[in-house]
Design an enzyme around this catalytic site. Structure first.
Site, mmCIF file in Angstrom:
data_model
loop_
_atom_site.group_PDB
_atom_site.id
_atom_site.type_symbol
_atom_site.label_atom_id
_atom_site.label_comp_id
_atom_site.label_asym_id
_atom_site.label_seq_id
_atom_site.Cartn_x
_atom_site.Cartn_y
_atom_site.Cartn_z
ATOM 1 N N ASP A 1 0.830 -1.208 0.000
ATOM 2 C CA ASP A 1 0.000 0.000 0.000
ATOM 3 C C ASP A 1 0.865 1.259 0.000
ATOM 4 O O ASP A 1 0.464 2.303 0.517
ATOM 5 C CB ASP A 1 -0.961 0.016 1.211
ATOM 6 C CG ASP A 1 -2.043 1.086 1.087
ATOM 7 O OD1 ASP A 1 -2.401 1.429 -0.049
ATOM 8 O OD2 ASP A 1 -2.517 1.582 2.126
ATOM 9 N N TRP B 1 -2.684 11.947 2.980
ATOM 10 C CA TRP B 1 -3.247 12.881 1.989
ATOM 11 C C TRP B 1 -3.160 14.338 2.434
ATOM 12 O O TRP B 1 -3.288 15.231 1.609
ATOM 13 C CB TRP B 1 -4.700 12.526 1.692
ATOM 14 C CG TRP B 1 -5.619 12.844 2.839
ATOM 15 C CD1 TRP B 1 -5.937 11.989 3.867
ATOM 16 C CD2 TRP B 1 -6.271 14.077 3.122
ATOM 17 N NE1 TRP B 1 -6.745 12.635 4.758
ATOM 18 C CE2 TRP B 1 -6.981 13.922 4.326
ATOM 19 C CE3 TRP B 1 -6.344 15.303 2.471
ATOM 20 C CZ2 TRP B 1 -7.744 14.935 4.909
ATOM 21 C CZ3 TRP B 1 -7.106 16.329 3.055
ATOM 22 C CH2 TRP B 1 -7.795 16.135 4.257
ATOM 23 N N HIS C 1 -15.551 3.222 12.246
ATOM 24 C CA HIS C 1 -15.829 3.202 13.691
ATOM 25 C C HIS C 1 -14.580 2.936 14.529
ATOM 26 O O HIS C 1 -14.665 2.943 15.763
ATOM 27 C CB HIS C 1 -16.918 2.173 14.002
ATOM 28 C CG HIS C 1 -18.270 2.555 13.469
ATOM 29 N ND1 HIS C 1 -19.040 3.545 14.036
ATOM 30 C CD2 HIS C 1 -18.962 2.112 12.391
ATOM 31 C CE1 HIS C 1 -20.173 3.681 13.333
ATOM 32 N NE2 HIS C 1 -20.140 2.827 12.329
ATOM 33 N N MET D 1 -24.187 5.992 7.194
ATOM 34 C CA MET D 1 -24.001 4.599 7.643
ATOM 35 C C MET D 1 -24.542 3.663 6.566
ATOM 36 O O MET D 1 -25.744 3.620 6.305
ATOM 37 C CB MET D 1 -24.740 4.393 8.976
ATOM 38 C CG MET D 1 -24.871 2.938 9.421
ATOM 39 S SD MET D 1 -23.264 2.122 9.751
ATOM 40 C CE MET D 1 -23.753 0.391 9.570
HETATM 41 CA CA CA Z 1 -4.639 2.113 -0.095
#
Ligand code: CA
Length: 707
Positions: free
Chosen positions: A333, A421, A638, A677
């Site tokens: 990632d 970000w 959450h 939600m």
């Molecule tokens: Ca990612």
């Protein structure tokens, strides 16, 4: 034009003075001088060029070059002590971690699920709002993503991307929709969270989704006036049997193995897009593989172009120019989707047109933006996954076993990123880049997971094809830093520890200041030279959004939106000490000016109180089964361990977990979709009961003071 009435004021004189001082100080920004003249008749368009005077902040990073820098200097190291609140505007629940823009005295932003707002800077008065009703439209796309991180402007229109995938042009005066276009398949699992960018009569947007679903990345450019699609560039190849869209895809396909297209491939353009006006070029920052584990995605082989890359295309046509891959064969990632900033630097005595980026992998890259050649790359935080980046090949020199081929492996940085970000800032005046850096470690382990036995969790759920644990390293007290970095020498100028693991976006100014917010509610101006605290404001709410500055009637304003939002919520346990509660936290636009005298109401302290549950009986097996579902479906909003970080309610405190009917209405029937939600209609009665058992167990832990 609105800009005419503004120019007709005396303020124009002082603005001109500001612009002159900006032009004469420090190394020049790209395109300084000449572009401002030929940028066309409209002030807003000239303001988008990197050498402009800073009276407006008309794009996410202010200008095309995305430096998050303004030359304005009325607020400076001397005067900043007089900086005070001009006005504030309370916002309803929903994501406030979003970058505003300002054009001609009007502030625009998209908070919550891309609810667009226009506010008069002079009065703080709300002029209009537009709610695209994104949660109701999003379906399964609502299962990941938190709403918008930013907004764009072009020729009297503002542009928002929505969770459900629309790109919408809104009349900046009236708040009415001019056009709306769908940028993705209605029922695919893409979503938009990143800011659109506008350039040369076009608006460009990508999307997210490759952490949770079989997604093939792309970015699309639309006509800013009509919404008509102009081009789309895919970032990874599809099934060769369907034919390739272009030569670049044909080339990229040679770097993949197996049946990668069945897994989507990934490479989403979810955040970073930069436009270079000089060369009419678009730089796309691409994301991780789908799934992260290359052994599944591509039989463990190949560079997998264009994952984790900077892909460069012709801005008019979307035609491929060149690429630079940050992480060949990505498996962690390690996005290259963090903001990319353009600057003109003098390196080894030669002027260089560079692109600078601080991606997740912890190295700071300076790249020749005309050729794609790597100039330098050095670590700006502790990086233990690679020894260095080889300058000649541009490839990392990886440490042994970082691809977890011989069992579990632990290193830094984590997939939370050495930089996320929240944007960095570059000051052409100080010559430094200011990076909101994160210092966490990760353990990867894919024992027992193979291409043959791995099946992606259906319906959009965090699922990487490898087990991943992100944590502070043992005994670590500091989890984030504000790093001031010299991009020419690739050396740190100074570094400050910052509160928590997720610090706010940066802004640098011609006044010699760097502004940043923090999860502990401080909003701070630092001396850009040495990191000394020049000014501090108690925002009475966490601040992670990037600040902006602009000038109206000769007064320099600073605006930031306070409140916790976006992806930081996954790491709720690391935010717990700041007492941020989704339901009760303050979300607010804060606008500052010299000698501002407005005040904020007192902060209401928050400590989670477990819901009263006298009938609770422990059932470890059911709770474990529930935890497994919670981790892939629910934790992203959450919070890990059901400890919420402010992006969604803390379920340990929720009365809903006491009632099977309430959970059924919310989780199965979608009763709270308008609040964001999502529905999980495929979860069985037993699944829902197990989740409920897990949450009641976590509430019991909270009650008894267990971690
Ligand atoms: Ca990612």
């Amino acid at each position: 034009m609105l800009s005419l009435s503004r120019r007709a004021t005396l303020a124009a004189v002082s603005l001109l003075a500001l612009s002159l001082s900006a032009c004469t100080s420090g190394p020049s920004a790209p395109g300084n001088g000449t572009e401002a003249k030929d940028a066309g008749p409209s002030e807003w368009q000239a303001q988008l060029t990197d050498g402009s005077d800073g009276r407006d902040w008309p794009a996410f990073g202010r200008t095309y070059g995305e430096q998050h820098y303004s030359p304005l200097d009325q607020v400076n190291t001397d005067t900043v002590k007089r900086l005070g609140l001009a006005w504030s505007l309370d916002l309803p629940a929903g994501n406030p971690a979003t970058g505003p823009i300002e054009v001609d005295g009007i502030l625009y932003f998209a908070s919550g699920y891309s609810i667009a707002h226009a506010v008069d800077v002079r009065t703080g008065k709300l002029l209009w709002t537009f709610d695209p009703k994104a949660p109701e439209a999003a379906g399964h796309k609502l299962r990941q993503g938190w709403g918008s991180r930013g907004i764009a402007y072009w020729n009297g229109k503002v542009y928002i991307g929505t969770q459900d995938g629309r790109l919408i042009a809104i009349d900046a005066k009236t708040g009415k929709v001019v056009w709306s276009t769908m940028t993705m398949g209605k029922d695919d699992l893409r979503f938009i969270s990143g800011p659109p960018r506008a350039f040369d009569g076009m608006v460009i947007i990508g999307n997210g989704g490759a952490d949770e679903a079989a997604i093939r990345g792309y970015a699309t450019a639309y006509d800013a006036e009509t919404g008509k699609q102009i081009w789309r560039f895919y970032t990874v190849p599809g099934n060769p049997k369907d034919g390739f869209e272009n030569k670049a895809m044909e080339m990229a396909a040679k770097t993949w193995s197996g049946e990668w297209w069945k897994y989507g491939g990934g490479g989403t353009v979810w955040n970073a897009i930069t436009y270079d006006k000089e060369s009419d070029t678009i730089y796309l920052g691409t994301g991780n593989g789908s799934p992260w584990n290359r052994k599944i995605r591509s039989e463990g082989k190949g560079d997998n172009l264009f994952l984790c890359s900077i892909v460069v295309v012709n801005a008019k046509t979307g035609e491929y120019k060149w690429h630079y891959q940050i992480n060949p064969g990505e498996s962690w990632d390690y996005n290259a989707a963090m903001d990319m900033q353009l600057a003109d630097l003098s390196i080894d005595g030669k002027p260089r047109k560079v692109l600078m980026t601080a991606p997740k992998n912890g190295f700071f890259y300076v790249i020749d933006r005309t050729s794609g050649k790597l100039i330098s790359a050095k670590p700006f935080v502790t990086t233990t996954w690679a020894k260095s980046i080889d300058i000649k090949s541009g490839r990392p020199v990886e440490e042994p076993n970082v691809r977890y081929e011989d069992g579990p492996v632990t290193f830094k940085p984590s997939p939370a990123g050495a930089h996320s970000w929240t944007p960095m800032a570059f000051s052409p005046k100080s010559g430094l880049v200011y990076i909101p850096a994160i210092d966490l470690e990760v353990t990867y382990d894919d024992k027992g997971i193979t291409k043959e036995n791995w099946k992606r969790t259906p319906g959009m759920a965090l699922d990487y094809g490898v087990n991943v644990v992100v944590q502070p390293s043992k005994g670590a007290k500091i989890l984030s830093y504000l790093v001031a970095w010299d991009p020419v020498t690739q050396k740190e100028a100074w570094r400050l520890p910052t509160p928590g693991h997720f610090n706010g976006g940066l802004m640098a100014t011609g006044g010699g200041l760097v502004f940043q917010g923090h999860p502990d509610s401080s909003f701070t101006a630092y001396d850009a030279k040495n990191g000394g605290v020049a000014w501090n404001f108690d925002a009475k709410a966490p601040v992670v959004a990037p600040p902006i500055t602009y000038s109206v009637d000769g007064k320099q304003y600073v605006t930031v939106i306070a409140g916790m939002g976006t992806s930081a919520g996954l790491f709720g346990p690391l935010l717990a000490k700041f007492g941020i509660d989704y339901r009760t936290q303050t979300r607010r636009v804060l606008t500052f000016v010299l000698d501002g005298k407005a005040t904020l109401p007192a902060k209401v302290p928050y400590k989670p109180q477990a819901v009263d549950d006298p009938d609770f009986k422990a059932n470890a097996t059911a709770a474990k089964a529930g935890e497994n579902i919670f981790n892939v479906r629910c934790a992203v909003c959450h919070g890990g361990g059901a400890i919420a970080g402010g992006t969604a309610p803390d379920l340990r405190t929720s009365g809903a977990i006491l009632s099977a009917d309430a959970i059924s209405a919310i989780v199965h029937d979608g009763a709270l979709v308008p609040n964001g939600m999502p529905r999980f209609e495929e979860l069985s009665v037993e699944d829902r009961e197990n989740i409920r058992r897990y949450l009641r167990t976590r509430a019991d832990d909270l009650r008894k003071g267990r971690p």
